[in-house]
Scaffold this motif. Structure first.
Motif, PDB file in Angstrom:
ATOM      1  N   VAL A  74       0.827  -1.151   0.083  1.00  0.00           N
ATOM      2  CA  VAL A  74       0.124   0.011  -0.085  1.00  0.00           C
ATOM      3  C   VAL A  74       0.710   1.301  -0.038  1.00  0.00           C
ATOM      4  O   VAL A  74       1.930   1.349   0.095  1.00  0.00           O
ATOM      5  N   GLY A 281       7.874  -2.281  -0.325  1.00  0.00           N
ATOM      6  CA  GLY A 281       6.589  -1.359  -0.457  1.00  0.00           C
ATOM      7  C   GLY A 281       6.111  -1.423  -2.010  1.00  0.00           C
ATOM      8  O   GLY A 281       6.084  -2.430  -2.484  1.00  0.00           O
ATOM      9  N   ALA A 283       6.702   0.324  -4.471  1.00  0.00           N
ATOM     10  CA  ALA A 283       7.619   0.733  -5.160  1.00  0.00           C
ATOM     11  C   ALA A 283       6.741   1.799  -6.821  1.00  0.00           C
ATOM     12  O   ALA A 283       6.972   1.197  -7.695  1.00  0.00           O
TER      13      ALA A 283
HETATM   14  P1  NAD Z   1       9.664   0.407  -1.599  1.00  0.00           P
HETATM   15  O1  NAD Z   1       9.888  -1.039  -0.897  1.00  0.00           O
HETATM   16  O2  NAD Z   1       8.431   0.362  -2.100  1.00  0.00           O
HETATM   17  O3  NAD Z   1      10.857   0.604  -2.738  1.00  0.00           O
HETATM   18  C1  NAD Z   1      11.954   0.768  -2.245  1.00  0.00           C
HETATM   19  C2  NAD Z   1      12.930   0.491  -3.804  1.00  0.00           C
HETATM   20  O4  NAD Z   1      13.012  -0.965  -3.925  1.00  0.00           O
HETATM   21  C3  NAD Z   1      12.466   1.216  -5.058  1.00  0.00           C
HETATM   22  O5  NAD Z   1      13.319   1.498  -5.587  1.00  0.00           O
HETATM   23  C4  NAD Z   1      11.650   0.178  -5.491  1.00  0.00           C
HETATM   24  O6  NAD Z   1      11.579  -0.019  -7.095  1.00  0.00           O
HETATM   25  C5  NAD Z   1      12.353  -1.120  -5.201  1.00  0.00           C
HETATM   26  N1  NAD Z   1      11.533  -2.318  -5.043  1.00  0.00           N
HETATM   27  C6  NAD Z   1      10.758  -2.660  -4.253  1.00  0.00           C
HETATM   28  N2  NAD Z   1       9.952  -3.606  -4.628  1.00  0.00           N
HETATM   29  C7  NAD Z   1      10.644  -4.253  -5.694  1.00  0.00           C
HETATM   30  C8  NAD Z   1      10.174  -5.295  -6.516  1.00  0.00           C
HETATM   31  N3  NAD Z   1       9.309  -6.279  -5.981  1.00  0.00           N
HETATM   32  N4  NAD Z   1      10.940  -5.447  -7.527  1.00  0.00           N
HETATM   33  C9  NAD Z   1      11.975  -4.553  -7.994  1.00  0.00           C
HETATM   34  N5  NAD Z   1      11.988  -3.367  -7.422  1.00  0.00           N
HETATM   35  C10 NAD Z   1      11.510  -3.458  -5.989  1.00  0.00           C
HETATM   36  O7  NAD Z   1       9.951   1.425  -0.550  1.00  0.00           O
HETATM   37  P2  NAD Z   1       9.756   3.119  -0.566  1.00  0.00           P
HETATM   38  O8  NAD Z   1       9.992   3.536  -1.840  1.00  0.00           O
HETATM   39  O9  NAD Z   1      10.050   3.714   0.551  1.00  0.00           O
HETATM   40  O10 NAD Z   1       8.129   3.410  -0.396  1.00  0.00           O
HETATM   41  C11 NAD Z   1       7.084   3.318  -1.608  1.00  0.00           C
HETATM   42  C12 NAD Z   1       5.697   3.167  -0.749  1.00  0.00           C
HETATM   43  O11 NAD Z   1       5.395   2.107  -0.114  1.00  0.00           O
HETATM   44  C13 NAD Z   1       5.427   4.506   0.315  1.00  0.00           C
HETATM   45  O12 NAD Z   1       4.228   4.883   0.082  1.00  0.00           O
HETATM   46  C14 NAD Z   1       5.758   3.361   1.689  1.00  0.00           C
HETATM   47  O13 NAD Z   1       4.986   4.070   2.712  1.00  0.00           O
HETATM   48  C15 NAD Z   1       4.941   2.408   1.144  1.00  0.00           C
HETATM   49  N6  NAD Z   1       5.369   0.927   1.984  1.00  0.00           N
HETATM   50  C16 NAD Z   1       4.341  -0.050   2.006  1.00  0.00           C
HETATM   51  C17 NAD Z   1       4.584  -1.147   2.679  1.00  0.00           C
HETATM   52  C18 NAD Z   1       3.609  -1.952   2.712  1.00  0.00           C
HETATM   53  O14 NAD Z   1       2.682  -2.056   2.209  1.00  0.00           O
HETATM   54  N7  NAD Z   1       3.551  -3.289   3.715  1.00  0.00           N
HETATM   55  C19 NAD Z   1       6.005  -1.374   3.237  1.00  0.00           C
HETATM   56  C20 NAD Z   1       6.839  -0.370   3.053  1.00  0.00           C
HETATM   57  C21 NAD Z   1       6.573   0.875   2.377  1.00  0.00           C
END
Ligand code: NAD
Length: 357
Positions: A74, A281, A283
């Motif tokens: 989310v 998250g 991403a």
């Molecule tokens: P993120 O984990 O979404 O991304 C961090 C980095 O890792 C980004 O460069 C992204 O492209 C990469 N990445 C993440 N998952 C990937 C995947 N499956 N494959 C390839 N690359 C991947 O963290 P963020 O950017 O700090 O957060 C983005 C949003 O997600 C924010 O709104 C945050 O609040 C939310 N968030 C949600 C959860 C959850 O739903 N449990 C957990 C953490 C963050």
């Protein structure tokens, strides 16, 4: 067996990665003669857009009525300016609370095929890291009283860290049972040289250790654990710890693999109902481009089969299929290496599903 799964794709890459896990679950159902039925519901930002709240009562009810919940992720910049009470993350806390999800299981696995991705030296990661952190999720300092008052002309803040014996015992049992299903080794992480909550934690764990004589038990202080995770991570099998220590250590451990897209997690209740999600998250930077790594979500689905549905053979089949896809040299962009073939999110889901079929 027939099982009802509530699917909460969420925001950003959530829908793409969850679709791959469902594809793989369908393949498992066909191969092993099960029926999985899915109920989809909104969570997070998409729910705010459609219903004005991060999760509706109806969506929450579908989670309660299910045998298990599969979540994508989310959040995203679009909802960063929402009022705190309706932010997307509020939905996650609400689901954990309403479903009584007190045990968070986070495996840290460095697949040998991806050992170059670890920031640690080859001689330390050896043949791959395979440990699991069991974190208490609904107690401790995050749920204690928080106050800020003025004293002698300056502000003074207090956070209370409560733990009861029964809260410690129930997470302890999850950890001992989990250690039994894995390598039979459990380390309990605390700060018993300083904190009363940790002394009660240790005393309770020792009582349980008497009952679980087949599990090799040890105590370890949290500061030493932080050090040992970097110095010698292969010594660990299962680690159990309280909420805040677990929050910090599980993020440290996840970095040992160097690829957040590979990491699954499970949040369990006292029954069989659990919520399964990748640790990353939403991403937003790579959403809707079919380039996200779906393997963390697919491995979360394997955890669902293992922990909520008691289907160890089926869970093994998914994990083996992921291993074979990596052996065959297929990689999404985040884990790409020289000599491998880069594939998108949907293709990666197909490749895993084919190896199960
Ligand atoms: P993120 O984990 O979404 O991304 C961090 C980095 O890792 C980004 O460069 C992204 O492209 C990469 N990445 C993440 N998952 C990937 C995947 N499956 N494959 C390839 N690359 C991947 O963290 P963020 O950017 O700090 O957060 C983005 C949003 O997600 C924010 O709104 C945050 O609040 C939310 N968030 C949600 C959860 C959850 O739903 N449990 C957990 C953490 C963050």
């Amino acid at each position: 067996m027939e099982k009802k799964i509530t699917v909460l794709p969420g925001d950003g890459i959530g829908p793409e990665i969850v679709a791959q896990a469902v594809k793989v679950l369908d393949c498992v159902a066909e191969k092993f003669g099960h029926t999985f039925t899915y109920t989809y519901a909104d969570i997070g930002g998409c729910s705010i857009d459609r219903h004005g709240v991060p999760i509706t009562k109806e969506a929450m009810q579908t989670c309660k009525d299910a045998d298990s919940v599969l979540l994508g992720a989310v959040g995203g910049p679009k909802w960063d300016s929402c009022a705190p009470e309706i932010r997307p993350e509020k939905a996650l806390l609400a689901v954990r609370k309403e479903l009584g999800l007190f045990a968070n299981l986070r495996p840290t696995k460095l697949f040998p095929q991806l050992s170059d991705a670890s920031p640690l030296k080859q001689e330390i990661v050896g043949q791959g890291i395979d440990l699991l952190i069991v974190r208490e999720l609904t107690g401790g300092v995050y749920f204690g009283e928080h106050t800020t008052t003025e004293k002698n002309g300056e502000l003074c803040a207090v956070d209370i860290m409560p733990y009861s014996e029964s809260e410690i015992e129930r997470i302890g049992r999850v950890a001992f049972e989990t250690a039994r299903k894995r390598g039979g080794k459990l380390a309990s992480v605390d700060k018993a040289n300083v904190l009363d909550t940790s002394r009660l934690w240790r005393k309770t764990m020792h009582r349980l250790a008497e009952e679980y004589q087949d599990v090799t038990y040890s105590d370890i202080l949290v500061d030493n654990t932080a050090m040992q995770l970097i110095k010698n991570p292969t010594q660990f099998d299962v680690l159990v710890t309280e909420n805040m220590f677990g929050d910090i250590l599980s993020d440290e451990a996840s970095m040992l693999t160097g690829s957040i897209g590979m990491m699954p997690s499970a949040s369990l209740s006292s029954g069989t109902l659990g919520m399964y999600e990748p640790i990353h998250g939403s991403a937003p930077d790579i959403a809707e481009q079919d380039i996200a790594n779906p393997l963390g979500t697919i491995l979360s689905a394997a955890m669902m089969l293992r922990y909520s549905f008691d289907m160890p053979k089926e869970a093994d089949a998914i994990e083996a299929a992921v291993n074979r896809v990596l052996d065959d040299g297929y990689r999404t962009g985040d884990i790409m290496q020289d000599g491998c073939q880069q594939v998108g999110c949907s293709k990666m889901g197909d490749l895993v599903a084919q190896r199960i079929a």
